[in-house]
Design an enzyme around this catalytic site. Structure first.
Site, short mmCIF file in Angstrom:
data_model
loop_
_atom_site.label_atom_id
_atom_site.label_comp_id
_atom_site.label_asym_id
_atom_site.label_seq_id
_atom_site.Cartn_x
_atom_site.Cartn_y
_atom_site.Cartn_z
N HIS A 31 0.83 -1.22 0.00
CA HIS A 31 0.00 0.00 0.00
C HIS A 31 0.86 1.26 0.00
O HIS A 31 0.43 2.32 0.47
CB HIS A 31 -0.95 0.03 1.20
CG HIS A 31 -1.66 -1.26 1.45
ND1 HIS A 31 -2.86 -1.59 0.88
CD2 HIS A 31 -1.28 -2.34 2.19
CE1 HIS A 31 -3.22 -2.80 1.26
NE2 HIS A 31 -2.27 -3.30 2.05
N GLU A 45 9.66 8.64 -16.81
CA GLU A 45 8.24 9.00 -17.00
C GLU A 45 7.78 8.67 -18.41
O GLU A 45 6.67 8.18 -18.62
CB GLU A 45 8.06 10.50 -16.75
CG GLU A 45 8.26 10.91 -15.30
CD GLU A 45 8.38 12.43 -15.19
OE1 GLU A 45 7.39 13.12 -15.46
OE2 GLU A 45 9.47 12.91 -14.84
N LYS A 74 15.67 22.34 -11.19
CA LYS A 74 15.07 21.03 -11.43
C LYS A 74 15.98 20.02 -12.13
O LYS A 74 16.75 20.35 -13.00
CB LYS A 74 13.82 21.19 -12.30
CG LYS A 74 12.72 21.95 -11.58
CD LYS A 74 11.95 21.06 -10.65
CE LYS A 74 10.96 20.30 -11.51
NZ LYS A 74 10.07 19.49 -10.75
N SER A 110 14.42 21.82 -16.39
CA SER A 110 13.18 22.54 -16.63
C SER A 110 13.49 23.83 -17.35
O SER A 110 14.54 24.45 -17.12
CB SER A 110 12.51 22.84 -15.29
OG SER A 110 11.66 23.96 -15.41
#
Ligand code: ARG
Length: 458
Positions: A156, A290, A283, A277
């Site tokens: 979980h 992804e 960043k 970024s």
């Protein structure tokens, strides 16, 4: 240019129809398979006496020249010739003259395209299998270095019990190894020769299909001509296997995204496999992970597209089936691209052992071990569970971990607890104690690594 099938027509095809039903823009990549299939077919035609050996030689020579021409970029395919099969045939006739018109004897594009796709897929399966095996090998190398790198195991997404990074990575090795098995299994059904099925009902010519199968490396020939030209199960099977690979990659990538967040801090991706970024100077993003996660969507889409194209089609060949190719090509291209970039991404990531260990020490991941400790001292498990639950509640209230409680505090929950409890619930020990086959103890994981290496032959 007159069409190879123009005989019964009185009018030219509408230009829009040419564009609409032509597949050359995407099936030209099958040229290699189309040509070697045709070479084997021509040799067989001569072998059984349907054409002369001289004619076969001329055809083989012509086809070999066309192959060289395509590879040197000298050939421009024609949309009016529809697909790769008729383009090659037309080029052959242009190049060697009338004898080229004999190649298509006892053959249809329906069995020809089934042949080409099977040959293409056979190579793709081998390529994907190789990439999987290289990925597993890299994961095993990393695992070997992290047998003692303790981290929390989750259920979980809540910290559950301590494991090692090696154990975690080996879970993915299992998935990828099942993926390899699936490809091997799928390949058995791909590697059956459909040529000889003709348009749908075989041919009146005495073909030697077994010879063609041997020439082209097929293990068997198809047993029903209708099925041979209408079957694309193997494409669906491959897309399903590719989907599972992508699903596994997407789960792994999700963990990489989480682990490289400041909140987890378990890993740092190499600069070469991260991106920045355009607005936020600080960043460093796990875009590659992804994007792999995202690309699983298109491969699942390819699988759905294939199933939907085939659903409800009457026997045998229908033009709908031309729509199999882009989905199949996309599934193969995508899964290969993802596997190729994922390997160096994991091989170069930096593991932050200390953060992993710290996380394993928090979150009461040793609570089960304390319960097991009590069980070993005669307390029934259900009771032990209750006792430890109360101890955890106490810890939460006092902002402590179980091992930070004094012996006196611990004995307040159960008089069965003694000084040796601290050793029993030390996190590294919790991992080491799980030495059951398939468990996270270093020696169990070492065995699993060896077994995996053996399977891989590396
Ligand atoms: N380009 C076609 C395909 O990809 C080849 C077979 C066409 N056969 C036919 N009878 N129209 O499926």
């Amino acid at each position: 240019m007159t069409k190879l099938w123009s005989g019964r027509f009185q009018k030219e095809t509408d230009r829009m129809v040419d564009d609409f039903h032509s597949s050359i823009s995407f099936d030209s990549r099958l040229y290699k398979y189309d040509i070697s299939g045709s070479i084997a077919h021509a040799k067989m035609l001569a072998r059984v006496g349907i054409i002369s050996h001289l004619e076969a030689d001329a055809i083989v020579g012509g086809l070999t020249g066309i192959l060289a021409g395509i590879e040197a970029g000298r050939v421009e395919f024609s949309v009016a010739a529809e697909d790769i099969h008729m383009n090659v045939e037309q080029l052959l006739i242009e190049s060697i003259g009338d004898v080229g018109k004999k190649l298509h004897t006892a053959r249809s594009r329906n069995d020809q395209v089934a042949l080409d796709v099977r040959m293409y897929l056979r190579d793709e399966i081998d390529g994907v299998g190789q990439l999987l095996s290289e990925l597993i090998s890299v994961l095993l190398d990393i695992s070997e270095k992290h047998l003692d790198t303790v981290m929390p195991g989750y259920t979980h997404l809540q910290r559950a019990q301590p494991i090692s990074l090696a154990h975690h990575l080996l879970a993915y090795c299992q998935m990828f190894s099942r993926d390899m098995d699936r490809l091997v299994d799928c390949r058995r059904r791909v590697n059956v020769l459909p040529l000889g099925a003709g348009a749908l009902a075989g041919t009146t010519f005495p073909l030697d299909r077994e010879y063609v199968a041997r020439e082209l490396g097929f293990d068997a020939v198809t047993e029903n001509s209708l099925d041979a030209v209408s079957d694309r199960d193997f494409a669906v099977e491959f897309a399903a296997a590719a989907s599972l690979i992508m699903m596994h990659l997407s789960r792994f990538c999700e963990e990489i995204v989480l682990w490289s967040s400041a909140e987890f801090g378990f890993i740092e991706l190499d600069d070469a496999y991260s991106t920045g970024s355009s607005m936020m100077p600080q960043k460093k993003n796990p875009d590659v992970a992804e994007l792999i996660r995202g690309k699983s969507g298109r491969v699942f889409g390819d699988l759905t597209a294939l199933l939907t194209v085939l659903k409800g089609l009457p026997l045998a060949y229908n033009k709908d089936m031309q729509e199999d190719k882009e989905a199949l090509f996309d599934a193969a291209d995508t899964v290969k691209k993802c596997l190729l970039i994922f390997r160096p991404l994991v091989a170069t990531m930096r593991v932050r052992k200390e953060n992993m260990a710290q996380a394993a020490r928090g979150g009461f991941t040793n609570a089960t071990d304390l319960a097991d400790y009590l069980v070993q001292r005669g307390v029934p498990f259900r009771e032990a569970h209750e006792i430890v639950g109360r101890a955890v509640a106490y810890c939460l209230e006092h902002n402590k971990s179980l091992d930070e409680l004094s012996l006196e505090e611990l004995r307040g929950f159960s008089s069965s607890i003694n000084e040796d409890v601290y050793e029993a619930i030390a996190v590294a020990r919790c991992v080491a104690a799980r030495s059951v086959t398939g468990g996270p103890a270093p020696e169990a994981v070492q065995k699993a690594i060896q077994a995996a290496r053996q399977r891989l032959g590396r």
